[in-house]
Design a protein around this motif. Structure first.
Motif, PDB file in Angstrom:
ATOM      1  N   ILE A 111       0.869  -1.175   0.000  1.00 47.86           N
ATOM      2  CA  ILE A 111       0.000   0.000   0.000  1.00 47.86           C
ATOM      3  C   ILE A 111       0.906   1.226   0.000  1.00 47.86           C
ATOM      4  CG2 ILE A 111      -1.697   1.349   1.312  1.00 47.86           C
ATOM      5  CD1 ILE A 111      -2.872  -1.178   2.373  1.00 47.86           C
ATOM      6  N   VAL A 112       0.601   2.173  -0.869  1.00 45.96           N
ATOM      7  CA  VAL A 112       1.388   3.410  -0.916  1.00 45.96           C
ATOM      8  C   VAL A 112       0.500   4.607  -0.595  1.00 45.96           C
ATOM      9  CG1 VAL A 112       3.135   2.597  -2.543  1.00 45.96           C
ATOM     10  CG2 VAL A 112       1.010   3.586  -3.424  1.00 45.96           C
ATOM     11  N   ALA A 113       1.145   5.654  -0.101  1.00 44.96           N
ATOM     12  CA  ALA A 113       0.482   6.923   0.205  1.00 44.96           C
ATOM     13  C   ALA A 113       1.334   8.043  -0.377  1.00 44.96           C
ATOM     14  CB  ALA A 113       0.345   7.098   1.715  1.00 44.96           C
ATOM     15  N   PRO A 114       0.746   9.210  -0.616  1.00 45.10           N
ATOM     16  CA  PRO A 114       1.562  10.336  -1.090  1.00 45.10           C
ATOM     17  C   PRO A 114       2.637  10.675  -0.071  1.00 45.10           C
ATOM     18  CG  PRO A 114      -0.783  10.808  -1.310  1.00 45.10           C
ATOM     19  CD  PRO A 114      -0.676   9.566  -0.479  1.00 45.10           C
ATOM     20  N   LYS A 115       3.811  11.009  -0.529  1.00 44.72           N
ATOM     21  CA  LYS A 115       4.896  11.340   0.385  1.00 44.72           C
ATOM     22  C   LYS A 115       4.546  12.564   1.226  1.00 44.72           C
ATOM     23  CE  LYS A 115       8.959  10.000  -0.462  1.00 44.72           C
ATOM     24  NZ  LYS A 115      10.300   9.744  -1.041  1.00 44.72           N
ATOM     25  N   THR A 116       3.699  13.424   0.685  1.00 47.34           N
ATOM     26  CA  THR A 116       3.293  14.618   1.428  1.00 47.34           C
ATOM     27  C   THR A 116       2.292  14.295   2.533  1.00 47.34           C
ATOM     28  OG1 THR A 116       1.582  15.018  -0.242  1.00 47.34           O
ATOM     29  CG2 THR A 116       3.691  16.167  -0.509  1.00 47.34           C
ATOM     30  N   LYS A 117       1.638  13.129   2.447  1.00 50.08           N
ATOM     31  CA  LYS A 117       0.676  12.709   3.471  1.00 50.08           C
ATOM     32  C   LYS A 117       0.903  11.238   3.805  1.00 50.08           C
ATOM     33  CE  LYS A 117      -2.911  16.003   2.067  1.00 50.08           C
ATOM     34  NZ  LYS A 117      -4.322  16.162   1.602  1.00 50.08           N
ATOM     35  N   PRO A 118       2.050  10.938   4.401  1.00 50.24           N
ATOM     36  CA  PRO A 118       2.391   9.537   4.666  1.00 50.24           C
ATOM     37  C   PRO A 118       1.487   8.909   5.726  1.00 50.24           C
ATOM     38  CG  PRO A 118       3.943  10.997   5.756  1.00 50.24           C
ATOM     39  CD  PRO A 118       3.068  11.877   4.906  1.00 50.24           C
ATOM     40  N   GLN A 119       1.347   7.606   5.630  1.00 50.78           N
ATOM     41  CA  GLN A 119       0.623   6.838   6.639  1.00 50.78           C
ATOM     42  C   GLN A 119       1.411   5.573   6.942  1.00 50.78           C
ATOM     43  OE1 GLN A 119      -3.663   6.348   6.493  1.00 50.78           O
ATOM     44  NE2 GLN A 119      -3.817   7.558   4.610  1.00 50.78           N
ATOM     45  N   ARG A 120       1.153   5.000   8.101  1.00 54.50           N
ATOM     46  CA  ARG A 120       1.700   3.685   8.430  1.00 54.50           C
ATOM     47  C   ARG A 120       0.520   2.779   8.732  1.00 54.50           C
ATOM     48  NH1 ARG A 120       5.949   2.176   6.464  1.00 54.50           N
ATOM     49  NH2 ARG A 120       6.078   0.541   8.033  1.00 54.50           N
ATOM     50  N   ILE A 121       0.426   1.671   8.008  1.00 52.53           N
ATOM     51  CA  ILE A 121      -0.706   0.761   8.133  1.00 52.53           C
ATOM     52  C   ILE A 121      -0.189  -0.645   8.412  1.00 52.53           C
ATOM     53  CG2 ILE A 121      -2.702  -0.242   6.950  1.00 52.53           C
ATOM     54  CD1 ILE A 121      -2.827   2.297   5.253  1.00 52.53           C
ATOM     55  N   ALA A 122      -0.655  -1.215   9.513  1.00 50.06           N
ATOM     56  CA  ALA A 122      -0.313  -2.597   9.841  1.00 50.06           C
ATOM     57  C   ALA A 122      -1.309  -3.500   9.116  1.00 50.06           C
ATOM     58  CB  ALA A 122      -0.374  -2.823  11.342  1.00 50.06           C
ATOM     59  N   TYR A 193       2.763  -2.727  -6.800  1.00 47.82           N
ATOM     60  CA  TYR A 193       3.887  -3.603  -6.490  1.00 47.82           C
ATOM     61  C   TYR A 193       4.976  -2.812  -5.767  1.00 47.82           C
ATOM     62  CZ  TYR A 193       1.715  -6.519 -10.099  1.00 47.82           C
ATOM     63  OH  TYR A 193       0.831  -7.253 -10.846  1.00 47.82           O
ATOM     64  N   ALA A 194       5.790  -3.522  -5.018  1.00 48.08           N
ATOM     65  CA  ALA A 194       6.889  -2.867  -4.302  1.00 48.08           C
ATOM     66  C   ALA A 194       7.839  -2.169  -5.270  1.00 48.08           C
ATOM     67  CB  ALA A 194       7.648  -3.902  -3.472  1.00 48.08           C
ATOM     68  N   THR A 195       8.047  -2.756  -6.441  1.00 45.00           N
ATOM     69  CA  THR A 195       8.943  -2.138  -7.420  1.00 45.00           C
ATOM     70  C   THR A 195       8.382  -0.829  -7.961  1.00 45.00           C
ATOM     71  OG1 THR A 195       7.954  -3.566  -9.105  1.00 45.00           O
ATOM     72  CG2 THR A 195      10.032  -4.300  -8.114  1.00 45.00           C
ATOM     73  N   ASP A 196       7.057  -0.732  -8.073  1.00 53.79           N
ATOM     74  CA  ASP A 196       6.436   0.528  -8.512  1.00 53.79           C
ATOM     75  C   ASP A 196       6.701   1.621  -7.491  1.00 53.79           C
ATOM     76  OD1 ASP A 196       5.117  -0.526 -10.879  1.00 53.79           O
ATOM     77  OD2 ASP A 196       3.782  -1.569  -9.491  1.00 53.79           O
ATOM     78  N   ALA A 197       6.555   1.278  -6.215  1.00 56.51           N
ATOM     79  CA  ALA A 197       6.785   2.253  -5.156  1.00 56.51           C
ATOM     80  C   ALA A 197       8.216   2.777  -5.199  1.00 56.51           C
ATOM     81  CB  ALA A 197       6.493   1.626  -3.792  1.00 56.51           C
ATOM     82  N   ARG A 198       9.159   1.909  -5.525  1.00 53.54           N
ATOM     83  CA  ARG A 198      10.560   2.332  -5.634  1.00 53.54           C
ATOM     84  C   ARG A 198      10.780   3.285  -6.802  1.00 53.54           C
ATOM     85  NH1 ARG A 198      15.074  -2.245  -4.607  1.00 53.54           N
ATOM     86  NH2 ARG A 198      16.108  -0.782  -5.999  1.00 53.54           N
ATOM     87  N   ALA A 199       9.964   3.126  -7.834  1.00 51.64           N
ATOM     88  CA  ALA A 199      10.149   3.918  -9.050  1.00 51.64           C
ATOM     89  C   ALA A 199       9.527   5.305  -8.976  1.00 51.64           C
ATOM     90  CB  ALA A 199       9.568   3.164 -10.245  1.00 51.64           C
ATOM     91  N   GLU A 200       8.686   5.558  -7.974  1.00 54.80           N
ATOM     92  CA  GLU A 200       7.959   6.822  -7.896  1.00 54.80           C
ATOM     93  C   GLU A 200       8.348   7.587  -6.625  1.00 54.80           C
ATOM     94  OE1 GLU A 200       6.580   9.891  -8.188  1.00 54.80           O
ATOM     95  OE2 GLU A 200       5.630   8.815  -9.867  1.00 54.80           O
ATOM     96  N   ALA A 202       7.351  10.271  -5.459  1.00 56.92           N
ATOM     97  CA  ALA A 202       6.281  11.045  -4.829  1.00 56.92           C
ATOM     98  C   ALA A 202       5.412  10.211  -3.888  1.00 56.92           C
ATOM     99  CB  ALA A 202       5.398  11.695  -5.896  1.00 56.92           C
ATOM    100  N   VAL A 203       5.718   8.893  -3.759  1.00 59.27           N
ATOM    101  CA  VAL A 203       4.936   8.059  -2.846  1.00 59.27           C
ATOM    102  C   VAL A 203       5.841   7.432  -1.796  1.00 59.27           C
ATOM    103  CG1 VAL A 203       3.315   7.526  -4.720  1.00 59.27           C
ATOM    104  CG2 VAL A 203       5.110   5.876  -4.137  1.00 59.27           C
ATOM    105  N   THR A 204       5.205   6.958  -0.758  1.00 62.56           N
ATOM    106  CA  THR A 204       5.914   6.236   0.293  1.00 62.56           C
ATOM    107  C   THR A 204       5.125   4.979   0.626  1.00 62.56           C
ATOM    108  OG1 THR A 204       6.877   6.405   2.517  1.00 62.56           O
ATOM    109  CG2 THR A 204       4.733   7.449   2.175  1.00 62.56           C
ATOM    110  N   VAL A 205       5.804   3.932   1.045  1.00 61.44           N
ATOM    111  CA  VAL A 205       5.136   2.670   1.370  1.00 61.44           C
ATOM    112  C   VAL A 205       4.486   2.786   2.741  1.00 61.44           C
ATOM    113  CG1 VAL A 205       5.463   0.213   1.837  1.00 61.44           C
ATOM    114  CG2 VAL A 205       6.666   1.297  -0.068  1.00 61.44           C
TER     115      VAL A 205
END
Length: 256
Positions: A111-122, A193-200, A202-205
């Motif tokens: 799950i990704v969130a915008p880097k400007t509005k990060p979240q942590r989800i268990a 996918y985790a690889t997509d998150a690495r490529a962008e 502007a997002v954070t996992v």
């Protein structure tokens, strides 16, 4: 004899000059590849070209869209799917060259969130995904066709939270389109996918799905039956070689 040699020498030289364009293939194979492979597949194509081969031409889209293009007669040489079922469908219609299908990559679902509005989800059974979305929508690849969306629905269903969010989706034509929605802040959360998150950047996992929550994410590659490109099989072999797999690992993919 000398006169005959003098007469035919220019002709022989002309034929020699025509040999390369007439008989040697100057174009690389056309590769239809899942959208999540963009950076890694381009790097692999560069690696192949550096060995003196024509660089493959690559078309990226959802595996579902690519499979339908192949079924419609698209003049492609190699297919790389983000899941096994779409390759199964193409193969069942006799469109995959026998003996060339190999599953060679893996990935993780996040799950990704915008880097400007990060979240942590268990992420666990019954986790409050709907609450984390608030009034926003969950960006996903179309769960009716796109592999990333299919994996997402399978995971959310197994974790018991699909019903809480299924009416608040922002379905996209492929996983990169879903990623873009989150990257520009149009959706508060997305599943990619985790690889997509690495490529962008502007997002954070926000969280990583347990591998047990969905079927294994598996990327098969195959040469298509209709291919007439002499480099198609060579490029496929390069992708599944130790050298080729090392390229994909640099971008976060797992290999088999």
């Amino acid at each position: 004899m000398l006169r005959l040699r003098a007469l035919f020498l220019p002709v022989l030289l002309l034929l020699a000059s025509l040999w390369t364009p007439a008989f040697a293939q100057s174009e690389g194979p056309l590769v239809l590849a899942a959208a999540s492979l963009q950076e890694a597949m381009n790097a692999a194509a560069d690696g192949w070209a550096a060995k003196g081969h024509p660089r493959p031409k690559i078309s990226f889209a959802a595996s579902s869209a690519l499979a339908r293009q192949i079924e419609a007669g698209a003049p492609a040489d190699v297919f790389v799917s983000a899941d096994e079922p779409w390759m199964d469908e193409v193969q069942a219609k006799g469109l995959v060259r026998k003996g060339t299908r190999v599953s060679f990559l893996t990935n993780d679902l996040v799950i990704v969130a915008p880097k400007t509005k990060p979240q942590r989800i268990a992420i666990k059974p019954g986790f409050p995904l709907a609450r984390a979305l608030g009034n926003g929508r969950l960006a996903v690849g179309d769960p009716a066709a796109v592999p990333a969306g299919i994996y997402a629905k399978q995971a959310l269903t197994k974790l018991g939270v699909w019903d809480s969010v299924k009416d608040n989706l922002a379905p996209a034509e492929n996983v990169r389109a879903a990623l873009a929605l989150v990257g520009r802040g149009a959706a508060p959360l997305g599943i990619v996918y985790a690889t997509d998150a690495r490529a962008e950047p502007a997002v954070t996992v926000a969280g990583v799905f347990p591998a047990s929550s969905h079927p294994p994410i598996s990327y098969p590659v195959a040469v298509l039956t209709a291919s007439r490109n002499r480099d198609a099989e060579g490029f496929r072999r390069y992708l599944i070689s130790a050298e080729g797999k090392a390229v994909f690992r640099k971008f976060g993919f797992g290999t088999k």
